[in-house]
Motif scaffolding. Structure first.
Motif, PDB file in Angstrom:
ATOM      1  N   GLY A 253     -29.052  38.960  40.832  1.00 28.28           N
ATOM      2  CA  GLY A 253     -28.499  39.847  39.820  1.00 28.28           C
ATOM      3  C   GLY A 253     -29.002  39.531  38.429  1.00 28.28           C
ATOM      4  O   GLY A 253     -29.598  38.474  38.176  1.00 28.28           O
ATOM      5  N   VAL A 254     -28.765  40.481  37.534  1.00 31.07           N
ATOM      6  CA  VAL A 254     -29.112  40.327  36.120  1.00 31.07           C
ATOM      7  C   VAL A 254     -27.822  40.425  35.317  1.00 31.07           C
ATOM      8  O   VAL A 254     -27.079  41.410  35.440  1.00 31.07           O
ATOM      9  CB  VAL A 254     -30.106  41.411  35.660  1.00 31.07           C
ATOM     10  N   ALA A 255     -27.541  39.397  34.533  1.00 29.41           N
ATOM     11  CA  ALA A 255     -26.316  39.368  33.725  1.00 29.41           C
ATOM     12  C   ALA A 255     -26.669  39.464  32.245  1.00 29.41           C
ATOM     13  O   ALA A 255     -27.794  39.150  31.834  1.00 29.41           O
ATOM     14  CB  ALA A 255     -25.539  38.081  33.993  1.00 29.41           C
ATOM     15  N   HIS A 256     -25.700  39.879  31.449  1.00 25.21           N
ATOM     16  CA  HIS A 256     -25.940  39.957  30.006  1.00 25.21           C
ATOM     17  C   HIS A 256     -24.670  39.589  29.249  1.00 25.21           C
ATOM     18  O   HIS A 256     -23.557  39.700  29.766  1.00 25.21           O
ATOM     19  CB  HIS A 256     -26.372  41.368  29.603  1.00 25.21           C
ATOM     20  N   ALA A 393     -33.667  45.573  28.365  1.00 24.42           N
ATOM     21  CA  ALA A 393     -34.061  44.366  29.092  1.00 24.42           C
ATOM     22  C   ALA A 393     -33.390  44.307  30.462  1.00 24.42           C
ATOM     23  O   ALA A 393     -34.035  43.999  31.470  1.00 24.42           O
ATOM     24  CB  ALA A 393     -33.710  43.124  28.269  1.00 24.42           C
ATOM     25  N   VAL A 394     -32.092  44.605  30.514  1.00 26.19           N
ATOM     26  CA  VAL A 394     -31.367  44.563  31.786  1.00 26.19           C
ATOM     27  C   VAL A 394     -31.961  45.565  32.773  1.00 26.19           C
ATOM     28  O   VAL A 394     -32.228  45.238  33.933  1.00 26.19           O
ATOM     29  CB  VAL A 394     -29.866  44.845  31.562  1.00 26.19           C
ATOM     30  N   GLN A 395     -32.177  46.782  32.317  1.00 30.40           N
ATOM     31  CA  GLN A 395     -32.716  47.820  33.194  1.00 30.40           C
ATOM     32  C   GLN A 395     -34.126  47.486  33.673  1.00 30.40           C
ATOM     33  O   GLN A 395     -34.460  47.671  34.851  1.00 30.40           O
ATOM     34  CB  GLN A 395     -32.706  49.163  32.460  1.00 30.40           C
ATOM     35  N   SER A 396     -34.961  46.967  32.777  1.00 32.43           N
ATOM     36  CA  SER A 396     -36.347  46.637  33.122  1.00 32.43           C
ATOM     37  C   SER A 396     -36.410  45.504  34.137  1.00 32.43           C
ATOM     38  O   SER A 396     -37.189  45.551  35.096  1.00 32.43           O
ATOM     39  CB  SER A 396     -37.128  46.257  31.856  1.00 32.43           C
ATOM     40  N   LEU A 397     -35.594  44.478  33.943  1.00 37.46           N
ATOM     41  CA  LEU A 397     -35.591  43.352  34.878  1.00 37.46           C
ATOM     42  C   LEU A 397     -35.013  43.761  36.224  1.00 37.46           C
ATOM     43  O   LEU A 397     -35.474  43.308  37.273  1.00 37.46           O
ATOM     44  CB  LEU A 397     -34.811  42.179  34.279  1.00 37.46           C
ATOM     45  N   HIS A 398     -33.999  44.609  36.196  1.00 38.14           N
ATOM     46  CA  HIS A 398     -33.417  45.105  37.450  1.00 38.14           C
ATOM     47  C   HIS A 398     -34.484  45.826  38.269  1.00 38.14           C
ATOM     48  O   HIS A 398     -34.592  45.640  39.490  1.00 38.14           O
ATOM     49  CB  HIS A 398     -32.248  46.044  37.144  1.00 38.14           C
ATOM     50  N   ASP A 399     -35.299  46.628  37.593  1.00 42.55           N
ATOM     51  CA  ASP A 399     -36.390  47.336  38.275  1.00 42.55           C
ATOM     52  C   ASP A 399     -37.467  46.355  38.749  1.00 42.55           C
ATOM     53  O   ASP A 399     -37.964  46.465  39.872  1.00 42.55           O
ATOM     54  CB  ASP A 399     -37.017  48.364  37.341  1.00 42.55           C
TER      55      ASP A 399
END
Length: 418
Positions: A253-256, A393-399
């Motif tokens: 997962g990606v957290a922020h 950043a969250v969206q790009s890393l998720h992709d």
């Protein structure tokens, strides 16, 4: 079974919770149900305390603020009784849940199972326990800090060796990213304690970090479920020990966290003991330091950068200014940047797969996002960036890590890495 504030927000919600508890009891279980205060009630009680006294007694703060959970517990016990289920409410001191004397931030020291088990033996089917509270050695009510009902539930599950521990909340599980800012976020069927602990500490607000630590230490299997949707055996997210099939997830997962600040001490003496002096003073001031970076020394001086929550910046500044005035520390300037956010990639697969950091940094670079600070652990990489770029950043890393395919294999995830 633990129900948060939104799950018990009003009498209709409390009746719905009672029906959910009744369903579990119909399966042959005895149930311990931990409840939070009704939504908004804790904030209302805190405002009453701070409005009545500028320098309030922390013991009385706990006495007032803990009352919200007591009300919910009583109301849910009544709702269960209306369904012909033998139930009674329990406050922390009645269990008893014995805690340290650190008011508003107490830690659970022990839980007695005698009183509740005695009532179960007498025919009680549901013990409704007020979360977030316990009793100190001095006989005073103490509270566990915000989100403490999660910790209460896990501690009770461990003490009673419960078969299951369900955490009901306003989301239907743990997601690969915050669905509010990443439309492709997917619910995880299961996640390891370590990954969940990292995600929670890095900004995911599904579970309190202390509750995860307690579950991991006592091997309490958690299931995060929605209290607003129907539940089946496949519902929610299982938080459990790491298993072999989890190795396929390089990144889980990606957290922020948007409430971050970066502070830099300019021109600090580069000699043994300086870091201890700086972070010792910050620790005494209650500042929760996260990322730390020290520049290369020039002519015996260096710059020291660290991050902390934005609401602790004032305390950090005051602590450092005090030791400067006392002649303990010498620096030319303290620069605070409160317009930053932290974005993190978390996954136990990082232990055995290389190139995750390279991909993360490349993706951010391609989006024109400058990294201010980097920190890593065995299963996480965190960066501090300008806050305006956080969602991108969250969206790009998720992709980039293909988290929309939660079952993607490790081989697929590593494609293109050097």
């Amino acid at each position: 079974m633990k129900f948060g504030g939104t799950s018990v927000a009003d009498l209709d919600r409390i009746r719905f919770v009672a029906e959910r508890v009744a369903t579990e009891i119909s399966k042959g279980y005895d149930a311990i149900v931990v409840v939070s205060a009704m939504a908004g009630k804790t904030n209302e009680l805190i405002a009453s305390v701070t409005g009545s006294s500028t320098f309030y007694d922390a013991r009385e703060y706990d006495a007032v603020v803990s009352s919200g959970e007591n009300v919910t517990a009583g109301l849910l016990a009544l709702a269960l009784q209306e369904l012909d289920i033998p139930a009674r409410s329990w406050q922390g001191w009645q269990v008893p849940i014995r805690c340290s004397s650190a008011h508003a931030a107490a830690r659970i020291e022990s839980i007695s199972t005698v009183n509740i088990n005695l009532k179960f033996a007498e025919g009680m089917k549901a013990a409704v326990v007020a979360g977030f509270q316990g009793i100190s050695a001095e006989g005073r009510i103490t509270t566990l800090g915000r989100g403490g009902s999660d910790t209460t539930a896990v501690a009770l599950a461990a003490a009673f060796q419960a078969e299951q521990c369900h955490i009901y909340t306003d989301v239907d599980g743990v997601y690969t990213a915050d669905p509010r800012i990443c439309s492709k976020a997917q619910r995880l069927d299961r996640i390891s304690y370590e990954e969940m602990l990292e995600l929670a500490s890095l900004g995911a607000k599904v579970l309190q970090t202390r509750s995860i630590e307690l579950a991991m230490r006592n091997h309490v299997t958690l299931r995060v479920l929605s209290s607003f949707e129907s539940v089946s055996d496949a519902s929610g997210t299982l938080v459990c020990d790491e298993e072999k099939d989890m190795e396929s997830k390089v990144v889980a997962g990606v957290a922020h966290s948007r409430d971050e600040a970066k502070l830099t001490l300019i021109s600090v003496a580069d000699r043994p003991g300086i870091a201890a002096t700086i972070f010792g003073a910050l620790g005494e001031a209650g500042v929760n330091v996260d990322m730390i970076v020290q520049n290369i020394s020039e002519e015996g001086r260096t710059d020291m950068t660290f991050s902390c929550p934005t609401d602790q910046v004032f305390f950090a500044q005051r602590a450092l200014e005090c030791i400067k005035q006392d002649g303990i520390l010498n620096y030319s300037e303290l620069v605070a940047d409160t317009d930053v956010a932290k974005v993190s990639a978390v996954g136990i697969g990082m232990r055995s797969h290389t190139g995750v950091a390279a991909r993360m940094f490349k993706v951010l670079s391609e989006e024109g996002i400058n990294i201010k600070v980097i920190t890593t652990s065995e299963i996480k990489i965190s960066v501090l960036i300008e806050r305006k770029y956080m969602e991108l950043a969250v969206q790009s890393l998720h992709d980039a890590f293909h988290l929309e395919n939660v079952g993607a294999s490790a081989v697929e995830m590593d494609t293109g890495l050097c």
